[in-house]
Design an enzyme around this catalytic site. Structure first.
Site, short mmCIF file in Angstrom:
data_model
loop_
_atom_site.label_atom_id
_atom_site.label_comp_id
_atom_site.label_asym_id
_atom_site.label_seq_id
_atom_site.Cartn_x
_atom_site.Cartn_y
_atom_site.Cartn_z
N ARG A 46 0.86 -1.18 0.00
CA ARG A 46 0.00 0.00 0.00
C ARG A 46 0.89 1.23 0.00
NH1 ARG A 46 1.93 1.69 4.02
NH2 ARG A 46 0.87 3.67 3.71
N GLY A 47 0.27 2.39 -0.17
CA GLY A 47 1.01 3.63 -0.32
C GLY A 47 1.13 3.96 -1.79
N ALA A 48 0.82 5.20 -2.15
CA ALA A 48 0.72 5.56 -3.56
C ALA A 48 1.99 5.25 -4.36
CB ALA A 48 0.35 7.05 -3.69
N ARG A 89 -7.10 -0.03 -7.09
CA ARG A 89 -7.17 1.12 -6.19
C ARG A 89 -7.34 2.38 -7.04
NH1 ARG A 89 -4.68 0.55 -1.14
NH2 ARG A 89 -6.04 2.29 -0.59
N GLN A 196 -2.68 2.26 10.00
CA GLN A 196 -1.36 2.34 9.37
C GLN A 196 -0.37 3.10 10.23
OE1 GLN A 196 -4.31 3.02 7.87
NE2 GLN A 196 -4.24 2.70 5.67
N ASP A 237 -1.84 10.91 -2.07
CA ASP A 237 -2.18 9.88 -3.05
C ASP A 237 -2.49 10.46 -4.42
OD1 ASP A 237 -2.66 6.95 -1.71
OD2 ASP A 237 -2.86 8.57 -0.27
N ASN A 247 -5.52 12.47 0.36
CA ASN A 247 -4.65 11.64 1.21
C ASN A 247 -5.54 10.85 2.16
OD1 ASN A 247 -1.92 10.88 1.99
ND2 ASN A 247 -2.32 11.94 3.91
N LYS A 248 -4.92 10.05 3.00
CA LYS A 248 -5.67 9.18 3.91
C LYS A 248 -6.73 9.96 4.67
CE LYS A 248 -5.15 5.67 4.06
NZ LYS A 248 -5.87 4.66 3.27
#
Length: 365
Positions: A46-48, A89, A196, A237, A247-248
C-alpha cells in the site's frame, strides 16, 4: 533497511506483507498479474508510490507470460492486464502512472522482437523502483530544513519506506532531518480504521531510533491547543493542478486544525503523484472499502451486528490549508497551479543519474 518491493533474479515480485506488521516480517512472492492485483487490493502492499512500482512490476510479470509473436497482439494483452491492475485502487494516481509508463515503454520498442520488448519492460520496472527511492531521498533533502531543531512533528497514516519503494516521503523528510542532526520527535496518529500509523509508522520510526509517540486520531486538537505540536507533515495519493491533495482519511481534519492553531502543514510527495488533468481536488475519485474494516478489527467484531458503517479511505484537503508541497524537484509554495506545472514541465530530473545528482547537491551543506 527492509525491502518494501523488489524484482527477484528468478523473475518474480517479492514484497513485504504489510498486513502482518508489526507482529511478523513476512515476505510474499507474486508470479503473475493476479497475485500483484490481489496484493494491492488487500493492502499487502500500500502507499501511492509503492503501488505505482507494484503496477509497473505487475506488467513486467504479465509481459513474461504473454504468448504472442507480433507486437499488436502483445500490446493488446498488455493493455488488458494493465486494466486489471488499474481497477484495484482508484484514488492513488501513481498506480495509473506506473502502468502507463510501462505501456509507453512497450510502444517505444515496438520495432524489436517481442522477447526483447519483454526484457526492456523488466528493466523499466526496475528503473521505476530505483527512481522512486532516489526521488524519496531528494524529497527528504529538500524538506529537511523545514523541520526546526527541537521540533515535535505530527504525521498521519504511513508515508514512509513501507509506502514507497524505500526511504519514504513524509517520513523521508523526517529521516533526512534526523540524519542531519536535527533534534526532533514525532507524534504518530493511529489512523483508523486500518491503523497504518499504529502498525506501520510507529514500527518504521522505532526501527530507525527516531523518538515516536503513538496517539489516537482524536487527540490532535488537544495537543495543538497545548502547544505540543510544531508542524504537520503528511504524504499524498493524488495532487490536483491547483494543489488540492487527496490523502488518507483524516488529513483534511488535521489541515483545518493546523491552520486554526497557526501551524505549518506540509505535504510530501513525488511529482508522479501530481495529476495535472484535474483542475481541483473535487474531481479526485475517493475509494471506499469494505465497511467491515470499520465494524471489526483482526476478525473480531467491535460494533453491534447489523449496524451500518461508512468507509471512505481518503479525503481531499483544499490547497488553501497547505503551507508547502515538498517534491522530488523542490519545495512548491502557493500559487500551486503555476508552481506545480512548472516543476512538472522541467527536464532537470528526467533520469536516474540526474536524480542522483539532485540528491547529492541538496545534501551538500
Amino acid at each position: 533497511m527492509f525491502q518494501t518491493i523488489e524484482w527477484t533474479p528468478e523473475g518474480a515480485v517479492r514484497l513485504l506483507d504489510q498486513r502482518r506488521l508489526p507482529a511478523e516480517e513476512v515476505y510474499v512472492e507474486c508470479r503473475d498479474v493476479a497475485a500483484v492485483a490481489h496484493a494491492i487490493r488487500t493492502m499487502q502492499i500500500r502507499g501511492a508510490p509503492a503501488i505505482g512500482v507494484a503496477g509497473a512490476m505487475g506488467l513486467a510479470l504479465a509481459a513474461q507470460t504473454i504468448r504472442a509473436t507480433c507486437f499488436e497482439a502483445f500490446y493488446a494483452e498488455l493493455l488488458r492486464q494493465g486494466e486489471v491492475l488499474h481497477r484495484t485502487r482508484p484514488t492513488a494516481v501513481n498506480l495509473a502512472w506506473g502502468i502507463e509508463r510501462m505501456q509507453r515503454c512497450a510502444a517505444a520498442h515496438k520495432a524489436l522482437p517481442v522477447a526483447e520488448i519483454v526484457q526492456a519492460l523488466i528493466r523499466e520496472a526496475q528503473q521505476i523502483r530505483e527512481e522512486d527511492i532516489l526521488g524519496n531521498r531528494a524529497i527528504g533533502a529538500y524538506g529537511r530544513g523545514l523541520i526546526p531543531d527541537g521540533a515535535t512533528v505530527l504525521t498521519h497514516c504511513n508515508a514512509g519506506a513501507l509506502a514507497t519503494a524505500g526511504y519514504g516521503t513524509a517520513l523521508g523528510v523526517i529521516r533526512a532531518a534526523h540524519a542531519a542532526g536535527t533534534r526532533l520527535s514525532v507524534w504518530a496518529g493511529e489512523t483508523r480504521p486500518f491503523l497504518q500509523g499504529a502498525r506501520l509508522t510507529a514500527w518504521e520510526l522505532q526501527q530507525d531510533g527516531i523518538a515516536v509517540t503513538l496517539i489516537t486520531d482524536n487527540m490532535t486538537g488537544h495537543l495543538m491547543q497545548r502547544g505540543q505540536i510544531d508542524l504537520v507533515i503528511v504524504g499524498a495519493d493524488r495532487i490536483a493542478r491547483n494543489g488540492d491533495v487527496a490523502n488518507k482519511i483524516g488529513t483534511y481534519t488535521l489541515a483545518v486544525l493546523a491552520q486554526a492553531h497557526g501551524l505549518p502543514f506540509y505535504v510530501a510527495a513525488p511529482l508522479s503523484t501530481l495529476d495535472l488533468s484535474l483542475g481541483d481536488g473535487m474531481a479526485i475519485p475517493i475509494e471506499e472499502r469494505d465497511p467491515e474494516e470499520v465494524t471489526s478489527w483482526a476478525g473480531v467484531r467491535t460494533a453491534p451486528v447489523g449496524v451500518r458503517a461508512h468507509n471512505p479511505v481518503f479525503d481531499m484537503t483544499p490547497h488553501r490549508y497547505i503551507t508547502a508541497i515538498i517534491t522530488d524537484r523542490g519545495v512548491v509554495r502557493p500559487p500551486y497551479d503555476t508552481g506545480l506545472a512548472a516543476l512538472a514541465g522541467q527536464s532537470v530530473v528526467t533520469s536516474t543519474a540526474s536524480l542522483r545528482d539532485s540528491v547529492k547537491s541538496t545534501h551538500t551543506p
